[in-house]
Structures are given as structure tokens and as C-alpha cells.
Design a protein around this motif. Structure first.
Motif, PDB file in Angstrom:
ATOM      1  N   UNK A 140       0.972  -1.182   0.090  1.00 38.90           N
ATOM      2  CA  UNK A 140      -0.039   0.038   0.109  1.00 38.90           C
ATOM      3  C   UNK A 140       0.896   1.350  -0.190  1.00 38.90           C
ATOM      4  N   UNK A 141       1.901   1.304   0.770  1.00 37.26           N
ATOM      5  CA  UNK A 141       2.813   2.470   0.584  1.00 37.26           C
ATOM      6  C   UNK A 141       3.867   2.515  -0.414  1.00 37.26           C
ATOM      7  N   UNK A 142       3.685   1.875  -1.444  1.00 38.02           N
ATOM      8  CA  UNK A 142       4.466   1.658  -2.441  1.00 38.02           C
ATOM      9  C   UNK A 142       4.173   2.070  -3.940  1.00 38.02           C
ATOM     10  N   UNK A 193      -0.712   1.633   5.974  1.00 37.19           N
ATOM     11  CA  UNK A 193      -0.460   2.836   4.989  1.00 37.19           C
ATOM     12  C   UNK A 193      -1.535   2.919   3.862  1.00 37.19           C
ATOM     13  N   UNK A 194      -1.949   4.107   3.509  1.00 36.34           N
ATOM     14  CA  UNK A 194      -2.956   4.209   2.651  1.00 36.34           C
ATOM     15  C   UNK A 194      -2.506   5.355   1.449  1.00 36.34           C
ATOM     16  N   UNK A 251       1.803   5.116   8.598  1.00 30.50           N
ATOM     17  CA  UNK A 251       1.923   5.461  10.112  1.00 30.50           C
ATOM     18  C   UNK A 251       3.371   4.721  10.547  1.00 30.50           C
ATOM     19  N   UNK A 252       3.837   5.476  11.378  1.00 27.19           N
ATOM     20  CA  UNK A 252       5.112   4.972  11.868  1.00 27.19           C
ATOM     21  C   UNK A 252       4.961   3.648  12.750  1.00 27.19           C
ATOM     22  N   UNK A 302       3.375   4.381  15.847  1.00 27.72           N
ATOM     23  CA  UNK A 302       1.926   4.754  15.705  1.00 27.72           C
ATOM     24  C   UNK A 302       1.121   3.574  15.311  1.00 27.72           C
ATOM     25  N   UNK A 303       1.827   2.224  15.316  1.00 29.97           N
ATOM     26  CA  UNK A 303       1.109   1.092  15.022  1.00 29.97           C
ATOM     27  C   UNK A 303       0.639   0.484  16.321  1.00 29.97           C
ATOM     28  N   UNK A 304       0.977   1.226  17.421  1.00 34.59           N
ATOM     29  CA  UNK A 304       0.415   0.942  18.718  1.00 34.59           C
ATOM     30  C   UNK A 304      -0.865   1.592  19.253  1.00 34.59           C
ATOM     31  N   UNK A 305      -1.379   2.395  18.083  1.00 32.85           N
ATOM     32  CA  UNK A 305      -2.308   3.522  18.513  1.00 32.85           C
ATOM     33  C   UNK A 305      -3.885   3.125  17.845  1.00 32.85           C
TER      34      UNK A 305
END
Length: 743
Positions: free
Chosen positions: A28-30, A197-198, A274-275, A278-281
Motif C-alpha cells: 500500500x505504501x509503495x 498505509x494508504x 503510520x510509524x 503509531x502502529x500501537x495506537x
């Protein structure tokens, strides 16, 4: 009209394997387009309160920073619950990013900085100054335990605890032997390799093509259309490859909303990634406190079974799991009571994580069964067989198939269980204590409605498609096998397409139901093609199969053959020419058979674990695991074995490593990185042996296959914990089992 199976049951290599190892597969982020902008999320630093002010002036002064979105300047949107919900949403009011000045959990997205480059966006985000008015918060499950309540129903597929039968509390009091203990499981986070990611591609006409990290493109599409009030024709969501998800991609996460918001406002293409922090949020496996009380007669007959659980949820939604139902499905007992409550914390709503409910509920149950076996001085397998249930007592239904006895037998033989000395601390190798433990696993075998399209070309190539996902489970490969097998084609002649909202409907990829659901639709679509080909070959004058009964035609090696005389055959391409067509196309929808309703459909396993514990240091090594699984028909032993092995590794991780640490003073997860969130490394994973027990199930779905993605993890943590007790004589009832708890 039959076809000998030539592709199913074979250990076929992953058809997408080369793309993944060469970098051809894009995530998604590529996906890049000219003029792509980058968004960086700013996360709240308090757990509860309000935003007093946001000063983005310093960030906006940087050349190349286009906008800082906050609750103060976001566009007006149709924020109605009925429009905002998604296919995996629990009951309650879903979280709305940038909705107002209220902060409901630490790490909440409070701003989005959009800039010309990724690096600039990250730097600018660090310059946004936010002043908060904090309120008191509560993130401690034990502290909120007394305020726990029965959750609101509403989540699709949730089975509430069974109504009690008999008199469990009285029977427990009178039981000759009893165990009454509390087990604790911590918060865990999914931590897939690919971050969420989007990438939103904004076209001049306003249409959006979205590359999203998701386990269901149709769910993401519906979410975007409902929130932004867009027609589905204007939103296409794609997710051709997913770098792990484990449940974290079932619900649309907030980066999707923020990326679409920015793209529509700026009329530009935008990516938000997301970092790791942030994957923990945005969700996690919930912490639980579970009481399991078992009472038995002196011969081991279960007389009382009580399973009570308190699990965490958020302040705005009621997340629920099937946590306490498993004991009365596995074990025969006349007095049963199960109770399940949730306690609201100032954290984000938990979300499904591999084998939600079962992974942690069965851990508590199977640990208690081991404690009971020890108290009875009875072999743990013998205790389970003594109370083996032939029916699902919760619903008073038979199982469509249940080869759990064979799992116990074959797993024990492979493991060498008969050589186990039952006394704790009785087995050792040098300075290490050796422990052997076992546990039972169970998971639902489900089928959901799904659709698939099959297109056969005059070149003999078959293209099959469905809007499902492949989160690393092997969906591309198994669907290709099903299609090739149905039409007697080589694997190389079949292409399967997925991960695109423009393709036929498919459910979320989760719950281990994808093969049963989408696979049944693929099989049905290909069978429809087969019927057309047989008609062409049988009814055309001069055809080698003219006049042959339809039931006598078989498909093999790209041909239609007379079963009794294989020399009478036509190729699939010749059959199409006989029918005067250049291509054939069929789209079908497969739904669960009504006969399923008369049965409970489950996959079962028996897990055996060996641990070695350093007597002086307390370090624990899992040196062997044998997992014997009864999963119906195994379509690809290679990918299936990988699924179970991955689950076993995660079960080891649950038992010994994983825990997201909460600082209750700050209300914040502290070990939000790969360095401090511990998962197994290669040195932690030794010998894993997977056995697939033969099981024939004609009810569960047309393929006879049961899902294997979840069952691999269920029971593993309990088997390891039971082995640790056998090695040391010390019962640790809170996961993970760490040095401090053992010493």
C-alpha cells in the motif's frame, strides 16, 4: 461428470512467491504517482482530556508544507453512526479522527501535516505545538474490574456465553477435587512487518483509487463512501499484497480516513503511512482477567465448570470476543456457568487478533485442566478423554466432524508422551529442568457468502477473480489450485486476481473462512464453465465425445476425456471452438448450505510442548512442539503447514515473550517499538512438527476444508505454560512467563 483431483492436496509452491522475494510485489505504501504528497500524523500525548490550542504556524512556514489538518479546520462530513460503521465494528460510537477537541486515548491522531516530501512532513509534524487540558484517566483493568458490565450485543458473529445449566457453584463446593484459579493475559499488539498505509490517487474528475493496507477492500470502500458521502463508482480500493495483518486490517484504520480527507481537500494524491510507534495506537488484543473453576470426582469426571472473564474495551465501543464458551464445547459436564463482562478503559478499542477469544480463553481453560489433572494425579490426556464431548453442549448439536481423539493419539505418539514422568521437576538434562506439557485447541470452521468470476480464453488460459485478500496465508495459491483442479488445467494456465473492490464480492479475510467461502465460489464458477464445455463437446457432430454421457466426461491435463476410453478426448480449446465461442465467462455466488445449521462446525488440535528451564537462571527454552490438527481436507499441505507453524511460533511468543507495557500514570503504551516489544527470534524457535489428521467432512463446505490460520496458535500458550509447571513445579498463571515470575 467428475474430475480426478490432480492439484488439490499437493504441496504447491506459492504462485506469488517470486514476486514477493524479488520486490515485484508492491504494498500500500509503495504505489507512486507524479506530484504525490505525504501526510504525517501528530499523535496526542495525553490519555484523556481536551485540546486547548493547536499552533501549526512554525510548521506552515516551511516551504513545501501545504496544510496542517486539525479538528478546527477539517471539512464538514456526514458523521452519523449509521453511515460511519464498518463491517467489523463493535457496538457503540466509532472513533472519528479529528472530530472535535476531545482526547479519548493516548496516541490519538490530533493533526495531519501534509507536505511535498515524506521527510519534510515528518519534520514539520515535530513543530506542531499542542496545549492540552488533561483529565484523570483509567487504563488499569484491575482497577476497573468492579465496574465491569455485560457488553452490548451487536458485533456480527459474536456468540454470547451459553446460558448456565445445572448448579455449577453447588457442584463445585461438593466436588472431591477442585481447581479455582485466576489467569491473566496482557495487551498484545499485532506488529506486522508492513505498517499501515494508504495511498490515495486523486484523479481530475474526483474519482479515487486507494491502495490500502486492509484485509477487505470492500470494507474500506464502503467506509470511505459512507464517511465522505461518495458513490461506489467513484472509489476503487486495491490491496494486491499485504505484509501481514493478523486482524489489524479488518477495520479501516485512521490513516485511511486522513489520507482521503487530505486528497479530497487538496485535490492531490496523498499517502499517509503510520510509524512503528503509531502502529500501537489503533487496537490490540485485549487484556483479560479470567477465573476458571473446575470440580471433579475422584475418577476425574467433571462435575462443575465455571469460566468467568473480564476483558477491556474502550470508553466509546464495546469490543467483545468469544472467550468463555470453549470449555463446554470441549468437555462434557452437567453443571456449567460462563460469564463475560467488559470494563471500559481510556484506551483505543481492542480489535481482533489471530484466533480472537480462543487464543486467550483456551489458554486459561487448558491451564486449569492441567492443574486439575495434577491434583487428580491423572494423565492430562486421560483427563481430557474421560470428559470428551461428542456433542456441542452449548447448542446441543452434533459436530459435523471431530477427529480430536486421533489428534491426541497421533500427537502423543509423535511426541513420545508415554515416556513422560508425571512428577514435576523429575526430568532434567544437565543444569536444565525438562518439562512436557499439552493442551487442546479449538476454533470455528465457518463459511461466509462469497462470489467469484471465471473467464476462460481461447488460448486455454483461465482467469479467476474475487475481491478477497491474501495477508500472507496463501490465498493466491490455493484459489489457483482449486480452479486448476476443477477444470483439469495445469497451475501455470490459471491466474487468480484479488484485492480489488471492482472484483466480485468477498468477505473480510479473517476467521479462517477464506478457503471455505471464496474457495467454494471459485469451485462453483469453474464448475459452471465445465458444464458449458461438456455441452459443446457432447452435442457437436463429429466430436470424439459426441453422445458420451455427461457423467462419463472427466477433465485432465487440459482435456475433456471419456472416463472409460481416454483416447476419446478433446482439448478445452477444441471444445470452445466446437461451441463457436472465443471465451467463456461465469460469475457465481456461493452461500452456506442450510444443512450446516444442524451441526457445530469446528477445527480441533492437540498441542504438545517441551521446555528446558535453566535451574539457576530461570531462562525458558521451548525445544520441541508437536501440533496435531484435524482440519478437514488439506488443500495444500505446504502452505497449510506454514500456517500452523506460524501460529505455533506466535503461541510460543504469547507464552514467553509478548506484552505491551502500559504506564498507568501516563496512560500510554511504553514499549511501542520492535526493540522493546519482544517477539521470538530464530534462536527461540526450534523443532516444530505439524501433523494433519485425516478428517472427512461433507457438511462444512463443498471443499470439505476447514480453516487453519487460527487453530495453529490456540492451545500453544497453555501447552508451554503446562510444560513450565512440569519442569519447575511452579505454576505461573499470568502471561508472559518471564524470569521474575519463575524465580
Amino acid at each position: 461428470m467428475t474430475t480426478p483431483s490432480t492439484q488439490l492436496g499437493r504441496p504447491v509452491n506459492r504462485v506469488d512467491g517470486r514476486a514477493k522475494v524479488t520486490g515485484e510485489a508492491r504494498y500500500a505504501g509503495e504505489f507512486n504517482v507524479p506530484g504525490l504528497l505525504y501526510g504525517q500524523v501528530v499523535s496526542s500525548t495525553i490519555a484523556r482530556g481536551r485540546i486547548k490550542s493547536i499552533d501549526a504556524s512554525e510548521a506552515l512556514r516551511l516551504p513545501g508544507v501545504l496544510r496542517v489538518f486539525t479538528h478546527e479546520n477539517r471539512p464538514s462530513l456526514p458523521w452519523f453512526d449509521r453511515k460511519y460503521r464498518d463491517d467489523d465494528a463493535p457496538s457503540g460510537s466509532p472513533f472519528r479522527p479529528l472530530h472535535n477537541d476531545k482526547v479519548v486515548y493516548s496516541g490519538q491522531p490530533v493533526a495531519l501535516v501534509v507536505a511535498e516530501t515524506f521527510e519534510l512532513a515528518r519534520h514539520a509534524a515535530s513543530l506542531v505545538r499542542i496545549e492540552y487540558k488533561p483529565d484523570s484517566h483509567e487504563t488499569d483493568l484491575r482497577a476497573q474490574r468492579k465496574k465491569a458490565y455485560a457488553p452490548r450485543q451487536g458485533k456480527d458473529g459474536f456468540e454470547p456465553p451459553p446460558k448456565p445449566w445445572g448448579h455449577a457453584d453447588k457442584a463445585l463446593d461438593k466436588a472431591a477435587v477442585k481447581v479455582d484459579a485466576e489467569y491473566e493475559t496482557p495487551v498484545e499488539h499485532h506488529n506486522p512487518m508492513e505498517p499501515h498505509a494508504s495511498t490515495v490517487i486523486h484523479e481530475d474528475d474526483g474519482t479515487l483509487t486507494i491502495y490500502d493496507k486492509t484485509q477487505g477492500v470492500l470494507n474500506s470502500q464502503t467506509y470511505v463512501c459512507n464517511v465522505f458521502d461518495l458513490p461506489k463508482e467513484q472509489v476503487r480500493v486495491r490491496s494486491p499484497f499485504v505484509g501481514g495483518a493478523f486482524g489489524s486490517g479488518l477495520r479501516p484504520q485512521y490513516q485511511l480516513f486522513l489520507a482521503v480527507l487530505a486528497a479530497r481537500e487538496l485535490k492531490r494524491s496523498v499517502r499517509v503511512t503510520l510509524t512503528r510507534e503509531q502502529m500501537f495506537t489503533f487496537g490490540h488484543r485485549p487484556a483479560t482477567l479470567q477465573r476458571v473453576a473446575l470440580g471433579a470426582s475422584a475418577d476425574g469426571t467433571l462435575e462443575a465448570l465455571i469460566h468467568e472473564a473480564v476483558s477491556e474495551t474502550s470508553s466509546f465501543e464495546d469490543y467483545i470476543e468469544v472467550l468463555v464458551n470453549w470449555g463446554s464445547m470441549l468437555y462434557r459436564c452437567d453443571n456449567v456457568r460462563a460469564d463475560y463482562k467488559v470494563a471500559a478503559l481510556d484506551c483505543y478499542t481492542p480489535i481482533d487478533m489471530r484466533a480472537p477469544g480462543a487464543a486467550i480463553g483456551v489458554y486459561a481453560l487448558e491451564s486449569a485442566m492441567d492443574e486439575l489433572a495434577h491434583a487428580l494425579r491423572m494423565d492430562p490426556i486421560a483427563l481430557r478423554l474421560k470428559n470428551y464431548s461428542e456433542r456441542d453442549q452449548n447448542k446441543d448439536k452434533p459436530y459435523s466432524s471431530k477427529e480430536l481423539r486421533a489428534c491426541y493419539q497421533q500427537g502423543a505418539e509423535r511426541f513420545g508422551w508415554a515416556r513422560r514422568n508425571p512428577e514435576p521437576r523429575s526430568m532434567r538434562e544437565g543444569h536444565e529442568l525438562v518439562g512436557w506439557g499439552m493442551a487442546t485447541g479449538i476454533w470455528d470452521a465457518m463459511q461466509q457468502p462469497a462470489s467469484a468470476k471465471a473467464v476462460l480464453g481461447l488460448d486455454g488460459r483461465l482467469v479467476v477473480s474475487s475481491a478477497t485478500a491474501d495477508i500472507g496465508t496463501g490465498t493466491y495459491t490455493v484459489m489457483t489450485q482449486i480452479a486448476a483442479d476443477t477444470l483439469g488445467l495445469p497451475i501455470e494456465s490459471v491466474t487468480f486476481k484479488l484485492g480489488d473492490s471492482s472484483l466480485p464480492m468477498a468477505p473480510l479475510e479473517g476467521g479462517s473462512w477464506t478457503v471455505a467461502s471464496v474457495g467454494s465460489a471459485v469451485k462453483e464458477a469453474c464448475e459452471k464453465l465445465r458444464e458449458q464445455l461438456v455441452t459443446f463437446a457432447r452435442k457437436t457432430k463429429g466430436s470424439p465425445l459426441a453422445g458420451v454421457g455427461a457423467e462419463e466426461v472427466v477433465f485432465a491435463e487440459g482435456q475433456l476425456r471419456n472416463a472409460s476410453d481416454p483416447s476419446r478426448a478433446v482439448s478445452i480449446v477444441e471444445a470452445m471452438r466446437l461451441g463457436g465461442v472465443t471465451h467463456l465467462e461465469e460469475q457465481t455466488s456461493a452461500v452456506p448450505s442450510p444443512k450446516q445449521q444442524a451441526y457445530t462446525r469446528c477445527v480441533h488440535s492437540a498441542v504438545f510442548a517441551e521446555v528446558k528451564v535453566d535451574e539457576a537462571l530461570g531462562t525458558v527454552r521451548v525445544t520441541r512442539v508437536v501440533s496435531a490438527v484435524a482440519g478437514g481436507r488439506v488443500l495444500n499441505p505446504k502452505t497449510a503447514r506454514s500456517q500452523v507453524m506460524g501460529g505455533v511460533v506466535w503461541g510460543i511468543s504469547m507464552a514467553l515473550h509478548e506484552e505491551t507495557a502500559l504506564d498507568h500514570t501516563l496512560g500510554r503504551f511504553m514499549n511501542h517499538n520492535y526493540a522493546e516489544y519482544h517477539v521470538p527470534v530464530n534462536a527461540d524457535v526450534r523443532d516444530i512438527d505439524v501433523i494433519f489428521v485425516d478428517e472427512d467432512d461433507t457438511v462444512v463446505n463443498p471443499l470439505g476444508a476447514k480453516g487453519l490460520g487460527e487453530i495453529g496458535i490456540v492451545g500453544v500458550a497453555a501447552a508451554v505454560a503446562n510444560a513450565v509447571f512440569h519442569a519447575t513445579g511452579r505454576r505461573v498463571r499470568g502471561l508472559p512467563i518471564t524470569l521474575d515470575k519463575l524465580l
